[in-house]
Enzyme design. Structure first.
Site, PDB file in Angstrom:
ATOM      1  N   PRO A   1       0.805  -1.310  -0.031  1.00 65.12           N
ATOM      2  CA  PRO A   1      -0.031  -0.021  -0.003  1.00 65.12           C
ATOM      3  C   PRO A   1       0.860   1.294  -0.014  1.00 65.12           C
ATOM      4  O   PRO A   1       1.872   1.338   0.701  1.00 65.12           O
ATOM      5  CB  PRO A   1      -0.920  -0.222   1.402  1.00 65.12           C
ATOM      6  CG  PRO A   1      -0.009  -1.241   2.121  1.00 65.12           C
ATOM      7  CD  PRO A   1       0.788  -1.875   1.528  1.00 65.12           C
TER       8      PRO A   1
ATOM      9  N   CYS B   1       2.047   2.823   9.848  1.00 69.10           N
ATOM     10  CA  CYS B   1       2.291   4.139   9.177  1.00 69.10           C
ATOM     11  C   CYS B   1       2.938   5.205  10.581  1.00 69.10           C
ATOM     12  O   CYS B   1       2.628   5.174  11.569  1.00 69.10           O
ATOM     13  CB  CYS B   1       0.947   4.935   8.769  1.00 69.10           C
ATOM     14  SG  CYS B   1       1.176   6.724   8.121  1.00 69.10           S
TER      15      CYS B   1
HETATM   16  C1  LIG Z   1       5.197   7.042  -1.190  1.00 66.08           C
HETATM   17  C2  LIG Z   1       4.787   6.114  -0.046  1.00 66.08           C
HETATM   18  C3  LIG Z   1       3.709   5.845   0.491  1.00 66.08           C
HETATM   19  C4  LIG Z   1       3.365   4.654   1.552  1.00 66.08           C
HETATM   20  N1  LIG Z   1       2.100   4.602   1.713  1.00 66.08           N
HETATM   21  C5  LIG Z   1       1.688   3.634   2.693  1.00 66.08           C
HETATM   22  C6  LIG Z   1       0.340   3.442   3.002  1.00 66.08           C
HETATM   23  O1  LIG Z   1      -0.688   4.055   2.578  1.00 66.08           O
HETATM   24  N2  LIG Z   1       0.054   2.443   4.041  1.00 66.08           N
HETATM   25  C7  LIG Z   1       0.949   1.552   4.342  1.00 66.08           C
HETATM   26  O2  LIG Z   1       0.602   0.530   4.736  1.00 66.08           O
HETATM   27  N3  LIG Z   1       2.276   1.845   4.080  1.00 66.08           N
HETATM   28  C8  LIG Z   1       2.758   2.812   3.389  1.00 66.08           C
HETATM   29  N4  LIG Z   1       3.967   2.909   2.842  1.00 66.08           N
HETATM   30  C9  LIG Z   1       4.920   2.090   3.325  1.00 66.08           C
HETATM   31  C10 LIG Z   1       5.341   1.159   2.351  1.00 66.08           C
HETATM   32  O3  LIG Z   1       4.190   0.109   2.261  1.00 66.08           O
HETATM   33  C11 LIG Z   1       6.122  -0.088   2.841  1.00 66.08           C
HETATM   34  O4  LIG Z   1       5.976  -0.379   3.950  1.00 66.08           O
HETATM   35  C12 LIG Z   1       7.484   0.586   2.752  1.00 66.08           C
HETATM   36  O5  LIG Z   1       7.753   1.554   1.568  1.00 66.08           O
HETATM   37  C13 LIG Z   1       8.779  -0.209   2.728  1.00 66.08           C
HETATM   38  O6  LIG Z   1       8.771  -1.317   1.708  1.00 66.08           O
HETATM   39  P1  LIG Z   1       9.792  -0.730   0.426  1.00 66.08           P
HETATM   40  O7  LIG Z   1      11.253  -0.881   0.852  1.00 66.08           O
HETATM   41  O8  LIG Z   1       9.550  -2.102  -0.555  1.00 66.08           O
HETATM   42  O9  LIG Z   1       9.249   0.407  -0.282  1.00 66.08           O
HETATM   43  C14 LIG Z   1       4.283   4.036   1.915  1.00 66.08           C
HETATM   44  C15 LIG Z   1       5.505   4.156   1.454  1.00 66.08           C
HETATM   45  C16 LIG Z   1       5.807   5.004   0.546  1.00 66.08           C
HETATM   46  C17 LIG Z   1       7.148   5.366   0.072  1.00 66.08           C
END
Ligand SMILES: Cc1cc2nc3c(=O)[nH]c(=O)nc-3n(C[C@H](O)[C@H](O)[C@H](O)COP(=O)(O)O)c2cc1C
Length: 330
Positions: free
Chosen positions: A18, A102
Site C-alpha cells: 500500500p 504508518c
Molecule cells: C510513497 C509511499 C507511501 C506509502 N503509503 C503507505 C500506506 O498508505 N500504507 C502503508 O501501510 N504503508 C505505506 N507506505 C509504506 C510501504 O507500504 C512500505 O512498507 C515501505 O515503503 C517499505 O517497503 P519498500 O522498501 O519496498 O518500499 C508507503 C511508502 C511510500 C514510499
C-alpha cells in the site's frame, strides 16, 4: 502454497505494498499485469470514510482485473473502524487490511498506524473485533515495533493470528527508524520460525532487486515479499523477480516501446478514473522512473510533469519514443 483466508495466492507471492498517492487503481492494474499476485490500496482513513469524505471514498474504487485486492484502512477508534469495515465491504474487495505501521506524526499522534505499537492490547482487540465483523479475510501490516527497545513482533504476530488475522506483512523497521537505515528481516524470520505460526508471514522493506527477493524467500524463509518503492514507475519489477526465480538470470529491461506504452496506458487509465485534471497530476510522479537512465532527458521530463493538458503529455511521450526509440536500457 500460501493462502490468505480462502484465497490461493501461490508460492512466495509478490504483493504490491500500500502506498499513499501511488497504489491507485491504474497503478495496481499495471502491477497486476506485470506479475503482482496481490495488490493493496493506499491507506484510507476510517474517520474520513465514516464522514463520507469524498477523498477517502474515492480510494475505495477497484477494478475487476486487479483482484485479489486488499483495501487498507487505518484508525484507532473501534466504532469508526467497524463502521468503515461495512463501507469497505460494499466496494467488494477480497481482503481488508489494517494499517498498524504508518509512522507519520499526524497518524501516530491519534494512536493509529504505528502509534498502536505502543498499545498492543488495543491492536489485538481492534483486530479481533474487525475479524468478527466481516466474512472477508483481515490482514495486518505493521512494523517491528515502536523502537529498538520494544520489539515484540513474535508475540504480537502470534496474538494477531490467534484472534483471526489471516496474514501479516511486516516492514523490517521500527517506527523510530521511519525510513532510515536498512530494513532488518531477521525479526520477521523469527516470527515465521515460531512453531505456532500458521498464517502467511510476508516480509517488507528494501526488496529492490530480484536477489533480495530470493534472499527473503530462501535465507529468511518468509512466505512472500511485499514490494513498495522498487515498483514506483517500474511495474516490471514483479515480472523481473519472477523471471529471476524461474531462470536464475535477469530479464532484459523493458524497451523504450514498452515504457512509453506503459506510461501511456497509465495516464489513460488515470484520466478514465479521475478525470483529466487529477489524472494528469497524479500520474506525474511515475514518469521519472519509467524513463530513468536516459541521458539529457530533463527537457522531456519537464514537459511530462508540468503540462496540465493530457494532450501535451501524450505528445511528450510520442517525442520521446521517436527520439530514443532504440535506446538500450541497462
Ligand atoms: C510513497 C509511499 C507511501 C506509502 N503509503 C503507505 C500506506 O498508505 N500504507 C502503508 O501501510 N504503508 C505505506 N507506505 C509504506 C510501504 O507500504 C512500505 O512498507 C515501505 O515503503 C517499505 O517497503 P519498500 O522498501 O519496498 O518500499 C508507503 C511508502 C511510500 C514510499
Amino acid at each position: 502454497m500460501s493462502k490468505i483466508g480462502d484465497i490461493d495466492v501461490g508460492d512466495f507471492p509478490l504483493l504490491l505494498a500500500p502506498m499513499e498517492d501511488v497504489s491507485d487503481p491504474p497503478f495496481r492494474a499495471l502491477c497486476k499485469e506485470q506479475g503482482a499476485d496481490v495488490v493493496y490500496t493506499e491507506f484510507i482513513s476510517s474517520e474520513g470514510l465514516i464522514r463520507d469524505a469524498s477523498k477517502s471514498v474515492m480510494k475505495l474504487d477497484i477494478y475487476e482485473k486487479e483482484r485479489p485486492v486488499g483495501i487498507q484502512i487505518f484508525g484507532a477508534v473501534l466504532e469508526s473502524m467497524l463502521k468503515s469495515v461495512e463501507i469497505v465491504e460494499a466496494s467488494g474487495p477480497d481482503i481488508i487490511d489494517i494499517n498498524f505501521g504508518c509512522p507519520v506524526k499526524k497518524v501516530v499522534s491519534k494512536g493509529a498506524g504505528a502509534g498502536i505499537l505502543k498499545d498492543i492490547d488495543l491492536m489485538v482487540s481492534l483486530t479481533e473485533a474487525m475479524v468478527k465483523h466481516t466474512k472477508l479475510p483481515v490482514t495486518v501490516k505493521t512494523r517491528l515495533g515502536w523502537d529498538d527497545d520494544s520489539i515484540k513482533i513474535v508475540e504480537v504476530a502470534e496474538r494477531l493470528q490467534d484472534v483471526g488475522c489471516a496474514a501479516i506483512s511486516i516492514h523490517g523497521r521500527t517506527r523510530a527508524q521511519m525510513y532510515k537505515g536498512e530494513a532488518n528481516w531477521a525479526p520477521i524470520a523469527e516470527v515465521k520460525n515460531n512453531q505456532r505460526m500458521h498464517i502467511p508471514v510476508f516480509g517488507n522493506g528494501d526488496v529492490d532487486t530480484p536477489e533480495k527477493a530470493m534472499l527473503m524467500r530462501d535465507k529468511f524463509g518468509l512466505d512472500g515479499a511485499m514490494i513498495g518503492r522498487a515498483s514506483i514507475g517500474y511495474p516490471w519489477f514483479f515480472k523481473e523477480v519472477k523471471h529471476y526465480f524461474e531462470t536464475g538470470t535477469h530479464a532484459a529491461p523493458p524497451t523504450m516501446v514498452e515504457r512509453v506504452a506503459a506510461a501511456r496506458r497509465h495516464l489513460e487509465m488515470a484520466i478514465d478514473w479521475k478525470g483529466e485534471t487529477l489524472g494528469v497530476f497524479e500520474t506525474r510522479r511515475h514518469y521519472t522512473n519509467y524513463f530513468k537512465g536516459i541521458p539529457h532527458f530533463k527537457e522531456h521530463r519537464m514537459k511530462m510533469v508540468t503540462s496540465d493538458a493530457s494532450a501535451d503529455v501524450f505528445a511528450a511521450f510520442d517525442e520521446v519514443l521517436e527520439k530514443f526509440h532504440d535506446f538500450q536500457f541497462v
